[in-house]
Design a protein around this motif. Sequence first.
Motif, PDB file in Angstrom:
ATOM      1  N   ARG A 213       0.834  -1.207   0.000  1.00  0.00           N
ATOM      2  CA  ARG A 213       0.000   0.000   0.000  1.00  0.00           C
ATOM      3  C   ARG A 213       0.869   1.258   0.000  1.00  0.00           C
ATOM      4  NH1 ARG A 213      -3.302  -3.120   3.498  1.00  0.00           N
ATOM      5  NH2 ARG A 213      -2.388  -2.169   5.360  1.00  0.00           N
ATOM      6  N   ARG A 216       2.521   1.702  -3.421  1.00  0.00           N
ATOM      7  CA  ARG A 216       1.569   2.218  -4.411  1.00  0.00           C
ATOM      8  C   ARG A 216       1.368   3.726  -4.239  1.00  0.00           C
ATOM      9  NH1 ARG A 216      -1.458  -2.624  -3.152  1.00  0.00           N
ATOM     10  NH2 ARG A 216      -1.333  -4.116  -4.898  1.00  0.00           N
ATOM     11  N   THR A 217       1.269   4.149  -2.990  1.00  0.00           N
ATOM     12  CA  THR A 217       1.100   5.577  -2.712  1.00  0.00           C
ATOM     13  C   THR A 217       2.313   6.363  -3.194  1.00  0.00           C
ATOM     14  OG1 THR A 217      -0.282   5.135  -0.781  1.00  0.00           O
ATOM     15  CG2 THR A 217       0.761   7.298  -0.905  1.00  0.00           C
ATOM     16  N   ARG A 218       3.494   5.832  -2.937  1.00  0.00           N
ATOM     17  CA  ARG A 218       4.712   6.518  -3.389  1.00  0.00           C
ATOM     18  C   ARG A 218       4.762   6.588  -4.909  1.00  0.00           C
ATOM     19  NH1 ARG A 218       9.597   4.067   0.386  1.00  0.00           N
ATOM     20  NH2 ARG A 218       8.892   4.918   2.388  1.00  0.00           N
ATOM     21  N   ARG A 219       4.369   5.508  -5.560  1.00  0.00           N
ATOM     22  CA  ARG A 219       4.369   5.515  -7.024  1.00  0.00           C
ATOM     23  C   ARG A 219       3.392   6.548  -7.572  1.00  0.00           C
ATOM     24  NH1 ARG A 219       4.760  -0.843  -8.970  1.00  0.00           N
ATOM     25  NH2 ARG A 219       6.921  -1.168  -8.309  1.00  0.00           N
ATOM     26  N   SER A 220       2.252   6.654  -6.921  1.00  0.00           N
ATOM     27  CA  SER A 220       1.255   7.620  -7.396  1.00  0.00           C
ATOM     28  C   SER A 220       1.755   9.043  -7.257  1.00  0.00           C
ATOM     29  CB  SER A 220      -0.064   7.450  -6.627  1.00  0.00           C
ATOM     30  OG  SER A 220       0.081   7.866  -5.276  1.00  0.00           O
ATOM     31  N   HIS A 221       2.701   9.253  -6.311  1.00  0.00           N
ATOM     32  CA  HIS A 221       3.303  10.573  -6.128  1.00  0.00           C
ATOM     33  C   HIS A 221       4.666  10.658  -6.807  1.00  0.00           C
ATOM     34  CE1 HIS A 221       0.293  10.605  -2.864  1.00  0.00           C
ATOM     35  NE2 HIS A 221       0.286  11.911  -3.063  1.00  0.00           N
ATOM     36  N   LYS A 222       4.971   9.609  -7.614  1.00  0.00           N
ATOM     37  CA  LYS A 222       6.213   9.561  -8.379  1.00  0.00           C
ATOM     38  C   LYS A 222       7.451   9.643  -7.495  1.00  0.00           C
ATOM     39  CE  LYS A 222       4.101  11.498 -12.518  1.00  0.00           C
ATOM     40  NZ  LYS A 222       4.130  12.551 -13.563  1.00  0.00           N
ATOM     41  N   GLN A 223       7.353   9.007  -6.307  1.00  0.00           N
ATOM     42  CA  GLN A 223       8.501   8.979  -5.408  1.00  0.00           C
ATOM     43  C   GLN A 223       9.427   7.819  -5.708  1.00  0.00           C
ATOM     44  OE1 GLN A 223       7.213   9.097  -1.343  1.00  0.00           O
ATOM     45  NE2 GLN A 223       6.192  11.053  -1.547  1.00  0.00           N
ATOM     46  N   SER A 226       8.414   2.999 -11.418  1.00  0.00           N
ATOM     47  CA  SER A 226       7.386   1.972 -11.556  1.00  0.00           C
ATOM     48  C   SER A 226       7.964   0.615 -11.853  1.00  0.00           C
ATOM     49  CB  SER A 226       6.419   2.361 -12.671  1.00  0.00           C
ATOM     50  OG  SER A 226       7.090   2.363 -13.917  1.00  0.00           O
TER      51      SER A 226
END
Length: 228
Positions: A213, A216-223, A226
């Motif tokens: 989880r 996924r949150t980090r990916r959505s913020h491009k941290q 992918s």
Amino acid sequence: MNSAHYIAHVRRLMSQLSAVVIAGDSGIRGREIGQEKAMISVLGHPLIDYVLEALRKCREVSEVIVSVTGSTPLTESHVRSRGYQSINVSGAGYDSDLHYVMQLLSTPYALMVPANLSLLRPESIDDVVDAFYRSKMASMVVGIPMDDAQEVLAEPSSFMDMNGVRAMPCGVRVMDRNLALNGLCNDEAYLVTDLEDFAIEVNTIGQLRMSERVLRTRRSHKQIPSGD
């Protein structure tokens, strides 16, 4: 020599800190997944790959080595296929395995990192190493405050006093290799942090899902990348 000058002096001698990923565990608690822990899939990638990638990008780390055992042949094969050196330890105990690894390293300093900390980021690790250099101590242990640790632990664990805070060691430790080999790492500093990077280990299915989880949150913020 003040702290800033000391850190600068140490960095001039860089190529002197080895990161050792501890990946000799054959499975996760309760045998919920019949697979080597480090090779458990986390969003489509082996758990250990997240740790290796974070260490590879660290400013402070000069080399990354993986500690494996006879119980983790898939892990050993995988890390070697990615170009990382592995050291096969007996798995008889943390202290004896640590001593054996220390004998094989050539760098003055060593960073020990468990393979199940999939949320580690390069900047978080660099901050730990910086804190170790500033401390001028023989070793530094990273701990999680008791309240934060209990939120993600699957079962009670051991806590200790760290700088006046009840905290749980997360398995991340930096040390002077020569002092460690001579049993002189009792001069220990502590870094207590509530960063999820260190707080969320993957030992159970629940912790695996929790880690996914956050990723996924980090990916959505491009941290994080992918992986594509």
